[in-house]
Design a protein around this motif. Structure first.
Motif, PDB file in Angstrom:
ATOM      1  N   ALA A 306       0.859  -1.187   0.000  1.00 43.11           N
ATOM      2  CA  ALA A 306       0.000   0.000   0.000  1.00 43.11           C
ATOM      3  C   ALA A 306       0.897   1.239   0.000  1.00 43.11           C
ATOM      4  O   ALA A 306       1.778   1.368   0.849  1.00 43.11           O
ATOM      5  N   ILE A 307       0.662   2.140  -0.969  1.00 46.30           N
ATOM      6  CA  ILE A 307       1.540   3.295  -1.170  1.00 46.30           C
ATOM      7  C   ILE A 307       0.767   4.587  -0.951  1.00 46.30           C
ATOM      8  O   ILE A 307      -0.376   4.738  -1.406  1.00 46.30           O
ATOM      9  N   ASP A 308       1.395   5.524  -0.276  1.00 48.56           N
ATOM     10  CA  ASP A 308       0.817   6.821   0.058  1.00 48.56           C
ATOM     11  C   ASP A 308       0.868   7.748  -1.168  1.00 48.56           C
ATOM     12  O   ASP A 308       1.943   8.119  -1.634  1.00 48.56           O
ATOM     13  N   PHE A 309      -0.311   8.121  -1.664  1.00 46.79           N
ATOM     14  CA  PHE A 309      -0.408   9.032  -2.802  1.00 46.79           C
ATOM     15  C   PHE A 309      -1.003  10.375  -2.379  1.00 46.79           C
ATOM     16  O   PHE A 309      -1.691  11.017  -3.173  1.00 46.79           O
ATOM     17  N   THR A 310      -0.742  10.809  -1.161  1.00 50.80           N
ATOM     18  CA  THR A 310      -1.290  12.084  -0.699  1.00 50.80           C
ATOM     19  C   THR A 310      -0.435  13.248  -1.181  1.00 50.80           C
ATOM     20  O   THR A 310       0.753  13.096  -1.505  1.00 50.80           O
ATOM     21  N   ALA A 311      -1.040  14.440  -1.201  1.00 51.71           N
ATOM     22  CA  ALA A 311      -0.382  15.619  -1.758  1.00 51.71           C
ATOM     23  C   ALA A 311       0.836  16.063  -0.963  1.00 51.71           C
ATOM     24  O   ALA A 311       1.700  16.774  -1.494  1.00 51.71           O
ATOM     25  N   SER A 312       0.927  15.654   0.305  1.00 51.31           N
ATOM     26  CA  SER A 312       2.076  16.057   1.130  1.00 51.31           C
ATOM     27  C   SER A 312       3.395  15.508   0.602  1.00 51.31           C
ATOM     28  O   SER A 312       4.471  15.969   0.994  1.00 51.31           O
ATOM     29  N   ASN A 313       3.333  14.545  -0.300  1.00 53.74           N
ATOM     30  CA  ASN A 313       4.557  13.986  -0.887  1.00 53.74           C
ATOM     31  C   ASN A 313       5.163  14.887  -1.958  1.00 53.74           C
ATOM     32  O   ASN A 313       6.289  14.651  -2.382  1.00 53.74           O
ATOM     33  N   GLY A 314       4.420  15.896  -2.406  1.00 54.41           N
ATOM     34  CA  GLY A 314       4.916  16.792  -3.435  1.00 54.41           C
ATOM     35  C   GLY A 314       4.506  16.354  -4.829  1.00 54.41           C
ATOM     36  O   GLY A 314       4.198  15.184  -5.074  1.00 54.41           O
ATOM     37  N   VAL A 315       4.508  17.301  -5.756  1.00 53.02           N
ATOM     38  CA  VAL A 315       4.126  17.022  -7.146  1.00 53.02           C
ATOM     39  C   VAL A 315       5.154  16.087  -7.779  1.00 53.02           C
ATOM     40  O   VAL A 315       6.355  16.400  -7.789  1.00 53.02           O
ATOM     41  N   PRO A 316       4.719  14.929  -8.299  1.00 52.70           N
ATOM     42  CA  PRO A 316       5.669  13.926  -8.811  1.00 52.70           C
ATOM     43  C   PRO A 316       6.608  14.431  -9.896  1.00 52.70           C
ATOM     44  O   PRO A 316       7.700  13.887 -10.074  1.00 52.70           O
ATOM     45  N   SER A 317       6.202  15.480 -10.621  1.00 51.88           N
ATOM     46  CA  SER A 317       7.057  15.995 -11.698  1.00 51.88           C
ATOM     47  C   SER A 317       8.167  16.893 -11.189  1.00 51.88           C
ATOM     48  O   SER A 317       9.078  17.265 -11.940  1.00 51.88           O
ATOM     49  N   GLN A 318       8.112  17.238  -9.903  1.00 48.56           N
ATOM     50  CA  GLN A 318       9.118  18.130  -9.321  1.00 48.56           C
ATOM     51  C   GLN A 318      10.207  17.330  -8.599  1.00 48.56           C
ATOM     52  O   GLN A 318       9.908  16.360  -7.892  1.00 48.56           O
ATOM     53  N   LEU A 397       1.248   6.941 -10.965  1.00 54.52           N
ATOM     54  CA  LEU A 397       1.699   8.321 -10.781  1.00 54.52           C
ATOM     55  C   LEU A 397       1.323   9.199 -11.969  1.00 54.52           C
ATOM     56  O   LEU A 397       1.144  10.415 -11.818  1.00 54.52           O
ATOM     57  N   ARG A 398       1.200   8.596 -13.141  1.00 51.59           N
ATOM     58  CA  ARG A 398       0.867   9.355 -14.348  1.00 51.59           C
ATOM     59  C   ARG A 398      -0.630   9.579 -14.514  1.00 51.59           C
ATOM     60  O   ARG A 398      -1.052  10.437 -15.294  1.00 51.59           O
ATOM     61  N   THR A 399      -1.451   8.802 -13.779  1.00 55.82           N
ATOM     62  CA  THR A 399      -2.897   8.847 -14.014  1.00 55.82           C
ATOM     63  C   THR A 399      -3.723   9.394 -12.856  1.00 55.82           C
ATOM     64  O   THR A 399      -4.852   9.823 -13.063  1.00 55.82           O
ATOM     65  N   VAL A 400      -3.216   9.358 -11.637  1.00 54.46           N
ATOM     66  CA  VAL A 400      -3.993   9.826 -10.490  1.00 54.46           C
ATOM     67  C   VAL A 400      -3.508  11.194 -10.039  1.00 54.46           C
ATOM     68  O   VAL A 400      -2.401  11.633 -10.387  1.00 54.46           O
ATOM     69  N   GLN A 401      -4.335  11.872  -9.252  1.00 57.97           N
ATOM     70  CA  GLN A 401      -3.967  13.162  -8.661  1.00 57.97           C
ATOM     71  C   GLN A 401      -3.729  12.992  -7.173  1.00 57.97           C
ATOM     72  O   GLN A 401      -4.611  12.547  -6.438  1.00 57.97           O
TER      73      GLN A 401
END
Length: 513
Positions: A306-318, A397-401
């Motif tokens: 189970a992987i954390d996809f919350t916004a606190s991790n930062g924008v994946p493109s940065q 990472l490419r498909t979810v927000q």
């Protein structure tokens, strides 16, 4: 030949001469904060120790003392042909934070495990250093080879007519168990809880490995001291008695009563009889099976991610994001997945790993999900091997927000439902949660862990990034079992780690609680 020979050792921290300012503790209520600290052990087998070396373990809390006598011991594998470096750090604790960097550094000691083994009677004393211009005290260590005995004993004791020690009350008794060492000295191995304001306490049943009590030598002396607890740490000695494992084991068929004797009182008072009695109410022995025993017996591991996809991790493109997909190196999340997954997958015969994300808005409608399959297949969320998990992770990472909040309970309950279907010991479930630290549904997560603690499953929580991991420490019930609504977890099923601690020397330590 000595090359390749391994011995399993019990490393003991014993009381030594320590100047004022050194007490060992971990987390204490503000009303009791005087001299308190925590001692940690770092261990790297083949390279020098650094400030970033993985932590092997911590001692327990001992409050208000300058000469702590630790119950917790460290079990290490000793290799004659290798230099195994050890470092002990001591901190003063003045808050409830489990983050060691938040506390005051009191000193440290460096040594090789071979130095402890090679010292006289395998007992080594070293000064604590690291604070300029200050004597930090000393630390005393000893080591003994562990026997192969894997039995665990559970016993319960009570006392009757103990001496009254408190002026305004009775006594607050507790027991301290000491095992005798090969050289005739004694080392603490267990403390009971304190029973307040009574001369006739009944202590809760407790369990202890037989090799911790007597190292498999059934006739080795076990000394038990009775104390009256005092808030300032200056506990009053009530008396003592001696026994052995063999003698204790007779309580399986009959009650055993011991006289509690105080040598000083016995010398001063001619009519002195005793300072009370202690009765062994029950004594039961069972064998402890190891992880290898279960695997050899046919138990199949089922690994879920189970992987954390919350916004606190930062924008994946940065580049600052913990999910950043660099063409040159793996992200912190990918490193954690690979480090743990490559070990677990060897024990999973089908190499099919269900993999979920949580805390993201998912297509097509942008709804928030705390349990979405990384491969987008709700009916079959399994990925082939850890490489398949990584591939699905990168695709997600490419498909979810990335969004929020950070909820653990849904995925824990999902794995628990699967584990609840297994009653014959043929399956064991391991859930790996990789997160950046902040847990939003703490109450629900605790309840899920308590409910799952009776099931064949374990949870590994790996923290990545610079955030605080106090919540993760709270779920890792090494010292205090996780509780929810008055119920305690039946066993400790959660093991916490941080990404920086995922090295070859620590992976085997952190996998299964």
């Amino acid at each position: 030949m000595l090359s390749g020979h391994k011995q399993r050792l019990l490393l003991l921290l014993e009381p030594g001469l320590r100047p004022a300012g050194l007490g060992i503790s971990r987390s204490i209520p503000p009303a009791q904060q005087r001299s308190a600290g925590v001692a940690t052990l770092g261990w790297v087998e083949r390279c020098p120790l650094t400030p970033f070396s993985p932590q092997f373990g911590r001692t327990e809390v001992i409050d208000n003392t300058l000469n702590p006598d630790f119950v917790r011991k460290f079990v290490l594998d000793y290799f004659f042909e290798e230099k195994q470096n050890l470092r002990f750090d001591v901190y003063n604790v003045d808050s409830k934070s489990c983050n060691i960097s938040k506390h005051d550094f009191l000193g440290q000691a460096f040594m090789a495990l071979g130095e402890v083994i090679g010292s006289q009677r395998s007992r080594l004393e070293r000064p604590l250093t690291g604070v300029p211009g200050k004597k930090c005290g000393t630390i005393l260590l000893s080591a003994e080879e562990l026997s192969n005995c894997r039995d665990i004993v559970t016993m319960q004791l009570c006392a009757n007519k103990l001496d009254k020690k408190d002026f305004f009350g009775k006594s607050d008794p507790f027991l301290v168990f000491y095992r005798s060492n090969e050289d005739g000295t004694f080392t603490i191995c267990h403390k009971t809880e304190v029973v307040k304001n009574t001369l006739n306490p009944v202590w809760q049943p407790f369990s202890i490995p037989v090799r911790a009590l007597c190292n498999g030598d059934y006739d080795r002396t076990v000394k038990i001291d009775v104390y009256d607890w005092d808030r300032d740490g200056s506990h009053d000695f009530i008396g003592e008695f001696a026994t052995s494992y063999r003698e204790l084991s007779r309580a399986q068929s009959q009650f055993t009563v011991y006289e509690v004797l105080n040598p000083k009182k016995k010398c001063k008072k001619k009519k002195y009889i005793n300072s009370g009695t202690v009765t062994l109410l029950s004594f039961a022995v069972e064998s402890e099976f190891t992880f290898v025993d279960y695997i050899r017996g046919g138990t199949q591991l089922n690994f879920t991610v189970a992987i954390d996809f919350t916004a606190s991790n930062g924008v994946p493109s940065q580049p600052t994001s913990l999910h950043y997909m660099s063409p040159y190196q793996l992200s912190a999340y990918a490193m954690a997945l690979k480090a743990v997954g490559e070990i677990i997958q060897d024990y999973d015969s089908d190499k099919l790993f269900p993999a979920y994300g949580f805390g993201a808005k998912i297509p097509p409608d942008g709804s928030i999900s705390h349990q979405f399959p990384l491969n987008s297949d709700v009916e079959n969320p399994s990925c082939v091997g850890i490489d398949g998990v990584l591939e699905s992770y990168f695709q997600s990472l490419r498909t979810v927000q990335l969004y929020g909040p950070t909820n653990f309970a849904p995925v824990i309950n999902q794995v628990a439902r699967l584990a609840a279907q297994v009653t014959d010991g043929s399956q064991y479930y391991v859930l790996l949660i990789v997160t950046d630290g902040v847990i939003s549904d703490m109450m629900q997560t605790k309840e899920a862990i308590v409910n799952a603690s009776a099931l064949p499953m374990s949870i590994i929580i790996v923290g990545v990034g610079p955030a605080e991991f106090d919540a993760m420490e709270e779920l890792d019930g090494d010292d205090v079992r996780v509780s929810s609504r008055g119920r305690y977890a039946e066993r400790d099923i959660v093991q916490g780690s941080t990404c920086c601690a995922l090295s070859p020397s620590s992976q085997s330590v952190m996998l299964l609680p």
